[in-house]
Design an enzyme around this catalytic site. Structure first.
Site, mmCIF file in Angstrom:
data_model
loop_
_atom_site.group_PDB
_atom_site.id
_atom_site.type_symbol
_atom_site.label_atom_id
_atom_site.label_comp_id
_atom_site.label_asym_id
_atom_site.label_seq_id
_atom_site.Cartn_x
_atom_site.Cartn_y
_atom_site.Cartn_z
ATOM 1 N N ASP A 8 34.158 45.332 50.866
ATOM 2 C CA ASP A 8 32.794 45.477 49.742
ATOM 3 C C ASP A 8 33.275 46.451 48.639
ATOM 4 O OD1 ASP A 8 30.817 44.500 48.656
ATOM 5 O OD2 ASP A 8 29.373 44.764 50.017
ATOM 6 N N GLU A 10 30.648 48.721 47.137
ATOM 7 C CA GLU A 10 29.843 49.773 46.912
ATOM 8 C C GLU A 10 30.152 51.265 47.544
ATOM 9 O OE1 GLU A 10 28.986 46.810 47.688
ATOM 10 O OE2 GLU A 10 27.629 46.096 46.266
ATOM 11 N N HIS A 60 33.136 41.195 47.917
ATOM 12 C CA HIS A 60 32.049 41.563 46.698
ATOM 13 C C HIS A 60 31.913 40.469 45.717
ATOM 14 C CE1 HIS A 60 29.676 44.430 44.171
ATOM 15 N NE2 HIS A 60 30.531 44.205 43.112
ATOM 16 N N HIS A 104 28.594 49.590 52.574
ATOM 17 C CA HIS A 104 27.539 50.395 52.164
ATOM 18 C C HIS A 104 26.205 50.432 53.252
ATOM 19 C CE1 HIS A 104 25.700 46.465 51.097
ATOM 20 N NE2 HIS A 104 26.813 46.282 50.752
ATOM 21 N N HIS A 116 21.666 48.274 49.932
ATOM 22 C CA HIS A 116 21.118 47.049 49.921
ATOM 23 C C HIS A 116 21.399 46.166 51.000
ATOM 24 C CE1 HIS A 116 25.117 46.144 48.122
ATOM 25 N NE2 HIS A 116 24.713 44.859 48.498
ATOM 26 N N GLU A 135 24.548 44.376 56.358
ATOM 27 C CA GLU A 135 25.272 43.592 56.213
ATOM 28 C C GLU A 135 26.507 43.625 57.135
ATOM 29 O OE1 GLU A 135 26.741 43.467 52.030
ATOM 30 O OE2 GLU A 135 25.025 43.417 51.135
HETATM 31 ZN ZN LIG Z 1 29.064 44.332 47.451
#
Ligand SMILES: [Zn+2]
Length: 246
Positions: A8, A10, A60, A104, A116, A135
């Site tokens: 990802d 972030e 992402h 993240h 998030h 996630e």
């Molecule tokens: Zn992401």
């Protein structure tokens, strides 16, 4: 020994703002290059310790961030969206271990860069059975379904802490210290890449010595609870078979 690197953005080196991870923004080009370099560091670490095959999943946005022209040629890249397993494209029984690179923290975390869960505008929180989930929880559970453990993660201190707490004593590369949602003390790429490479290497070595965390297996049937940001979103979600509102 086959490794899947789920990536990802972030939690990538230097990222602190949405601008950094949003395609089309002038800043994005810098950070997709840094993302590719973080991934290459993880690939190098896996091969250092004896991995024979490495597959990368670009997870992402639309799954099209990693620069394939700069990818370590020993690895293969799952790019684009939609794909059947999204952030975990490439997972299966033939994979021996998973890395989460650039991950993240879950929505609502203190001192966590760009925390998030799926959508920062729609999802206020999420539970898998009774467990508050990020996630990483969902992706680890998919790997766990195939009997594959998550053995390494990189990101800020809060993301790495949450993953260790839920998934077990995996290897971590804490490449930034978050001091808020949009601020962190960051490391130079030269330093963070060394950390990622070493952490990836240790993870594969531990896997070979049968000293890695166990696969993350959740009890079935699975109950998923989503707290949405507004009631009209819940009205729409009610169209899903089996959905109930509370
Ligand atoms: Zn992401």
């Amino acid at each position: 020994m086959k490794i899947l690197i789920a990536v990802d953005m972030e939690g990538i080196t230097g990222v602190t703002m949405w601008d950094h991870v949003t395609p089309g923004h002038a800043e994005y080009a810098r950070f997709r290059k840094l993302m590719t370099e973080d991934v290459n560091a993880a690939i190098a670490g896996a091969f250092d310790s004896g991995a024979k095959e490495v597959v990368v999943a670009d997870g992402h946005w639309n799954g099209s961030n990693i620069l394939v022209e700069e990818l370590d040629p020993r690895a293969r890249l799952n790019s684009g969206a939609p794909s059947p397993f999204s952030m975990m494209q490439g997972i299966g029984k033939d994979v021996d271990g998973v890395f989460f690179v650039g991950y993240h923290a879950r929505q609502g975390s203190a001192n966590a860069v760009l925390d998030h869960t799926w959508s920062d505008t729609c999802v206020a929180n999420l539970w898998l059975n009774e467990m508050v989930a990020g996630e990483y929880t969902f992706n680890a559970a998919l790997a766990g379904h195939y009997g594959v453990p998550v053995i390494m993660a990189s990101g800020d201190q809060t993301a790495c802490g949450q993953m260790v707490e839920q998934l077990g004593a995996l290897e971590t590369a804490i490449i930034k210290q978050a001091s808020g949602r949009f601020s962190a003390e960051c490391l130079a790429p030269e330093v963070s890449h060394k950390m990622i490479r070493e952490s990836a290497g240790r993870a594969v070595s531990r896997l070979q010595k049968k000293d890695a965390p166990k696969p993350f297996v959740v009890k079935t049937p699975v109950k998923i609870t989503v707290r949405l940001a507004s009631s009209d979103m819940a009205d729409k979600a009610m169209q899903l078979p089996g959905a109930a509102q509370s």
